[in-house]
Design a protein around this motif. Structure first.
Motif, mmCIF file in Angstrom:
data_model
loop_
_atom_site.group_PDB
_atom_site.id
_atom_site.type_symbol
_atom_site.label_atom_id
_atom_site.label_comp_id
_atom_site.label_asym_id
_atom_site.label_seq_id
_atom_site.Cartn_x
_atom_site.Cartn_y
_atom_site.Cartn_z
ATOM 1 N N CYS A 166 105.550 -11.405 12.478
ATOM 2 C CA CYS A 166 104.819 -10.996 13.677
ATOM 3 C C CYS A 166 104.519 -12.213 14.553
ATOM 4 C CB CYS A 166 103.527 -10.281 13.288
ATOM 5 S SG CYS A 166 102.545 -9.759 14.681
ATOM 6 N N HIS B 153 105.175 -5.648 13.854
ATOM 7 C CA HIS B 153 106.533 -5.367 13.357
ATOM 8 C C HIS B 153 106.515 -4.360 12.205
ATOM 9 C CE1 HIS B 153 106.447 -8.859 10.163
ATOM 10 N NE2 HIS B 153 105.244 -8.393 10.386
ATOM 11 N N HIS B 154 105.539 -3.449 12.208
ATOM 12 C CA HIS B 154 105.522 -2.357 11.223
ATOM 13 C C HIS B 154 105.880 -1.033 11.917
ATOM 14 C CE1 HIS B 154 103.019 -5.408 9.230
ATOM 15 N NE2 HIS B 154 103.399 -4.841 8.098
ATOM 16 N N ASP C 73 101.071 -14.367 7.762
ATOM 17 C CA ASP C 73 101.521 -13.847 9.045
ATOM 18 C C ASP C 73 100.352 -13.286 9.857
ATOM 19 O OD1 ASP C 73 103.426 -13.221 10.979
ATOM 20 O OD2 ASP C 73 103.891 -11.268 10.101
ATOM 21 N N ASP D 151 108.248 -15.685 5.913
ATOM 22 C CA ASP D 151 108.700 -14.287 6.012
ATOM 23 C C ASP D 151 110.214 -14.134 6.149
ATOM 24 O OD1 ASP D 151 106.119 -13.493 5.758
ATOM 25 O OD2 ASP D 151 105.805 -12.970 7.861
ATOM 26 N N ASP E 65 100.165 -7.747 13.774
ATOM 27 C CA ASP E 65 100.684 -7.520 12.420
ATOM 28 C C ASP E 65 100.227 -6.189 11.815
ATOM 29 O OD1 ASP E 65 102.399 -8.334 10.427
ATOM 30 O OD2 ASP E 65 100.899 -9.499 9.326
HETATM 31 MN MN LIG Z 1 103.749 -9.399 9.050
#
Ligand SMILES: [Mn+2]
Length: 450
Positions: A176, A149-150, A40, A231, A127
């Motif tokens: 991501c 996306h964290h 990713d 993912d 990411d």
């Molecule tokens: Mn990721």
């Protein structure tokens, strides 16, 4: 505008980075993924750099964005799934002259000039949303934006056109890469009107119409699809897959000539006879999960992240605690039967931790074995008293939430009695929905509160 061909684009990016300091364009804009350097992160960096470099509205003089793979060159070989994603054809037919991009053409940490400073650069993070490790020490002050996306760590500045800050996208998505494609390859009009897939609404399809390059676009499509499919478990994981993953998949598949439901083709290309979603997904999974030829040391660094946290009780002069976490795609049974034995694992893990000055080493396994079923295990090794204190807090707070139960009758555990300053335990994690994204913050929280 930078070269349309992806191969030529990567060459131009490398040339810009390698230009002697006196003649280097300043500042350079660099796009980088997180230090686990998983599929990713690596694909998102290439996609974001490529599309941002080819988006006319970003009319700054420095339109060239350099995609940086957040790993050393020698670690590229640990990612055969990346080689497959970079190919514009199915990997079963790969030959040395196969179309697509070779792993060697990627730009890695080994290619970063030593004299490069924060003032010479602007950093767009994909990411992740806070630089880590050596990049953090050198370049944190020059981060301008993120697509991620964290959990938001609050370190990326708010968008501000006058300072060149932005975008700042932090959203839930399986991958991501889905967010990157949504942000850069499609205009905002797309989000408002996804049903009307007319060509001019898409930056990517406009690029394809104005300057067709089937090989580049097929490679970009595979770079998009590979992390999304991995993912989201082929878009089948209900807890991970969101609409943006499905939309970005449709757009990338449209490039490959897969058109859904009678929509007019968006791209001037024939259907790619080599592409079939499930075949591609299974091929990538097989490559990604095959660690049979690797050593423990290879396995530990294949998908690795590191954090430093200051305990609340730290006295002045005490260094923060360092946690290193390796994610492994097979369980401990496999690791101890197929790779080596307990002794070798511990020897290599201790050396691995020592080399990185870790106080705590963690191994999180995610096993997707068809026979044994889906499962997670966690091993934590605290190497000193402060680390042990922090990890006891982690266990106290999280045993119930994560449903931690001793793994293998505790045969990998090491009590306080045998070695006063060290502590080690291995569990089966019953709560399967908690991945590294949740686990790492719990561990870091325990380190801070110790
Ligand atoms: Mn990721």
């Amino acid at each position: 505008m930078p070269p349309r061909s992806l191969a030529a684009f990567l060459k131009a990016a490398r040339a810009a980075l390698n230009t002697p300091a006196a003649r280097r364009p300043s500042p350079l804009t660099i796009v980088v993924g997180n230090e686990s350097a998983d599929l990713d992160s690596l694909c998102s960096a290439v996609l974001a750099a490529y599309f941002r470099s080819h988006t006319p509205q970003h009319n700054a003089a420095d339109t060239l964005h350099i995609p940086l793979s957040n790993l050393r060159r020698e670690d590229l070989k640990l990612r055969p799934e990346l080689a497959a994603a970079l190919s514009s054809t199915s990997s079963s037919k790969q030959t040395s002259d196969a179309p697509g991009i070779s792993l060697d053409s990627l730009i890695t940490l080994s290619d970063l000039p030593e004299d490069l400073t924060a003032a010479d650069t602007r950093w767009l993070l994909v990411d992740h949303n806070a630089l880590t490790g050596e990049l953090a020490r050198r370049f944190s002050s020059s981060v301008i934006g993120c697509i991620d996306h964290h959990v938001d760590e609050g370190s990326v500045p708010l968008p501000d056109a006058s300072k060149g800050f932005g975008p700042r996208v932090i959203e839930k998505a399986g991958s991501c890469a889905s967010l990157v494609i949504n942000e850069f390859s499609a205009s905002t009009a797309m989000a408002a009107d996804t049903a009307d897939m007319t060509a001019l609404k898409y930056i990517w399809s406009r690029l394809a119409a104005e300057e067709p390059d089937v090989e580049t676009d097929r490679t970009l499509a595979r770079l998009t699809l590979a992390p999304i499919l991995i993912d989201t478990s082929n878009l089948k994981s209900p807890s991970k897959t969101v609409d943006i993953d499905r939309q970005s998949t449709s757009l990338a598949e449209a490039v490959l000539g897969v058109t859904a439901g009678g929509n007019a083709p968006l791209f001037p290309y024939d259907k790619d006879p080599e592409y079939e979603r499930t075949v591609f997904f299974e091929e990538l999974s097989r490559l990604k999960d095959d660690i049979s030829k690797l050593s423990y040391n290879d396995i530990l660094r294949k998908d690795y992240k590191q954090w430093h946290e200051e305990p609340s009780t730290a006295t002045s002069g005490q260094t923060p605690l360092a946690l290193g976490m390796s994610t492994v795609v097979q369980g401990f049974d496999y690791l101890l039967n197929e790779i080596g034995d307990n002794e070798t694992l511990f020897e290599e893990l201790r050396a691995f931790a020592k080399h990185r000055d870790l106080d705590i080493a963690a191994i999180m396994t995610v096993q997707t074995d068809k026979k044994a079923g889906f499962g997670r295990q966690l091993l934590i090794w605290a190497f000193n008293e402060r680390a042990t204190r922090a990890m006891r807090i982690f266990v106290g707070t999280n045993t119930e939430r994560l449903q931690l139960a001793p793994w293998g009758d505790g045969k990998l555990d090491k009590g306080i009695a045998t070695e006063p300053n060290e502590w080690r335990a291995c569990w089966t994690q019953g709560s399967l929905e908690y991945s590294r994204k949740q686990l790492a913050p719990y561990l870091r929280e325990a380190m801070r509160s110790s």
